[in-house]
Design an enzyme around this catalytic site. Sequence first.
Site, PDB file in Angstrom:
ATOM      1  N   SER A 210       4.997  -2.023  -8.832  1.00 47.74           N
ATOM      2  CA  SER A 210       5.644  -1.016  -8.093  1.00 47.74           C
ATOM      3  C   SER A 210       6.623  -1.476  -7.221  1.00 47.74           C
ATOM      4  O   SER A 210       7.419  -0.803  -6.435  1.00 47.74           O
ATOM      5  CB  SER A 210       4.345  -0.607  -7.198  1.00 47.74           C
ATOM      6  OG  SER A 210       3.689  -1.774  -6.763  1.00 47.74           O
ATOM      7  N   HIS A 238       1.377   3.606 -11.111  1.00 50.34           N
ATOM      8  CA  HIS A 238       2.921   4.121 -11.228  1.00 50.34           C
ATOM      9  C   HIS A 238       3.013   4.624 -12.518  1.00 50.34           C
ATOM     10  O   HIS A 238       4.291   4.711 -12.889  1.00 50.34           O
ATOM     11  CB  HIS A 238       3.577   3.206 -10.629  1.00 50.34           C
ATOM     12  CG  HIS A 238       3.436   2.900  -9.056  1.00 50.34           C
ATOM     13  ND1 HIS A 238       3.971   3.701  -8.317  1.00 50.34           N
ATOM     14  CD2 HIS A 238       2.756   2.176  -8.331  1.00 50.34           C
ATOM     15  CE1 HIS A 238       3.759   3.357  -6.949  1.00 50.34           C
ATOM     16  NE2 HIS A 238       2.897   2.242  -7.173  1.00 50.34           N
ATOM     17  N   LYS A 270      -0.089   9.911  -6.513  1.00 51.66           N
ATOM     18  CA  LYS A 270       1.183   9.797  -6.966  1.00 51.66           C
ATOM     19  C   LYS A 270       1.550  11.144  -7.774  1.00 51.66           C
ATOM     20  O   LYS A 270       1.930  11.843  -7.257  1.00 51.66           O
ATOM     21  CB  LYS A 270       1.542   8.265  -7.559  1.00 51.66           C
ATOM     22  CG  LYS A 270       1.105   7.486  -6.484  1.00 51.66           C
ATOM     23  CD  LYS A 270       1.168   5.878  -7.080  1.00 51.66           C
ATOM     24  CE  LYS A 270       1.151   4.952  -5.819  1.00 51.66           C
ATOM     25  NZ  LYS A 270      -0.332   4.904  -4.958  1.00 51.66           N
TER      26      LYS A 270
HETATM   27  C1  PLP Z   1      -0.143  -0.654  -8.267  1.00 52.63           C
HETATM   28  C2  PLP Z   1      -1.014   0.261  -7.103  1.00 52.63           C
HETATM   29  N1  PLP Z   1      -2.380   0.273  -7.459  1.00 52.63           N
HETATM   30  C3  PLP Z   1      -3.164   0.869  -6.319  1.00 52.63           C
HETATM   31  C4  PLP Z   1      -2.721   1.580  -5.300  1.00 52.63           C
HETATM   32  C5  PLP Z   1      -3.671   2.107  -4.359  1.00 52.63           C
HETATM   33  O1  PLP Z   1      -3.553   3.715  -4.660  1.00 52.63           O
HETATM   34  P1  PLP Z   1      -3.759   4.666  -3.423  1.00 52.63           P
HETATM   35  O2  PLP Z   1      -2.670   4.560  -2.468  1.00 52.63           O
HETATM   36  O3  PLP Z   1      -3.757   5.777  -4.028  1.00 52.63           O
HETATM   37  O4  PLP Z   1      -5.059   4.045  -2.463  1.00 52.63           O
HETATM   38  C6  PLP Z   1      -1.238   1.516  -5.129  1.00 52.63           C
HETATM   39  C7  PLP Z   1      -0.556   2.067  -4.076  1.00 52.63           C
HETATM   40  O5  PLP Z   1       0.480   2.541  -3.816  1.00 52.63           O
HETATM   41  C8  PLP Z   1      -0.472   0.746  -6.139  1.00 52.63           C
HETATM   42  O6  PLP Z   1       0.887   0.825  -6.036  1.00 52.63           O
END
Ligand code: PLP
Length: 426
Positions: A210, A238, A270
Amino acid sequence: MNQLAKFVSSICPATQNEAPPRKYGFRFDQRYNAFNERKNAFARLGIADPFFVPHDGVNNSTTKVDGREFINFASYNYLGLSGNKRVEAAAKAAIDRYGTSVSASRVVSGEIPLHRELELALANFLGAEDSVLYVGGHAANVSTIGHLFGQNDLILCDALIHNSIVEGCKLSGARRLSFRHNDLSHLEKLLQKHRPHFERVLIAIEGVYSMDGDIPDLPHLIDLKKKYDAALMVDEAHSLGVLGSSGRGVGEHFGVDPRDVDIWMGTLSKSLASCGGYIAGSREIIEFLKYTSPGFVFSVGMTPANVGAALAALKLLEEQPRLVETLQQRAALFLESAKSKGLDTGSSGGTPIVPVVIGDSALAVQLTQRLLLRGISVHPIIYPAVENHAARLRFFIAADHSEEQISYSVATTAEEYDRLRAGGRA
Ligand SMILES: Cc1ncc(COP(=O)(O)O)c(C=O)c1O
């Protein structure tokens, strides 16, 4: 002292020997002070705080701040489905039928048919036996890892793994070691050295990282996990809706058998235009999580609106793989243009996350503010989220960014960055 205060202090020893505020006041906490110091740095540099700026309207390829419209690279609405009329209608219909909350944990009386429909649709889309929904992606990781692993286990994480996985590891009590980002020979060395000393070993990676927008070598990771008898977990926050010809993620991108990954995790926030997370995998893992994982059992079920929206978004994704193709084409255009302008895009490749590495937190914040003046919204990623030398602007590309928006934004970024380095005024 009034009568009441006298009475309270006479019957309550704690108030008689009250500790001085330094002992418990949070404003004396060292971490709070360090945070405050960083926060005040913006004011000292004469820069407006870039965080918590309210946006108006849907957060897609454009956004409004203070009534002004910006080209927007600060949202991960990759397929533009948040704001899509069919998705909105499905969320509204779910509210009309089930209300705004399911008002209970699903295990007891919070279950609605849409929950299971979405779990089965996700499992089917991903090629997994089953899936389970959580109210957030972060919660899904913390709760799943925290619950499935324990003191006798080892979790090997990519050095750039998301915070939610790190927190899950801490909760589990398992030993956690990091291997250098995407360095599978380092991972193998750790496996050779440590595998024999632990009951179970989990390798935790992301489908698309990310911060850097790069992809792991999944086939090689599968070989390693088989060779060392480890489990593999892939966080597809992502990569779902982003990689592979039909958006099925990093597994489709590499053409691997989905059953070779033990735990597929993803978020609905997302590409799927909603809020929530899922874990997909074998029937046994999913059943165990649904009956025993604290973040599922002791938490409310996903809201009707969020399940309805995610279901509609998933259907749209299945019906319109062109969306994924467009996203991939726009992302490639952004990357090529940025490279051709001499911007440092790090290791980003083939994904809609493109960092422009600036190497200094203050400069990164200043550049985003200059871009705002030119009608472009992009977020700085600065210390402590990354090391200062890795401070960057992170561009999220979406399928509904036009080619013109991309060309203008890349050219403007290069121009403003040059000016800033030359010490020029905005
Ligand atoms: C790689 C990754 N895993 C988990 C999450 C957590 O997801 P959420 O924001 O839907 O709680 C994110 C959030 O951006 C993320 O980038």
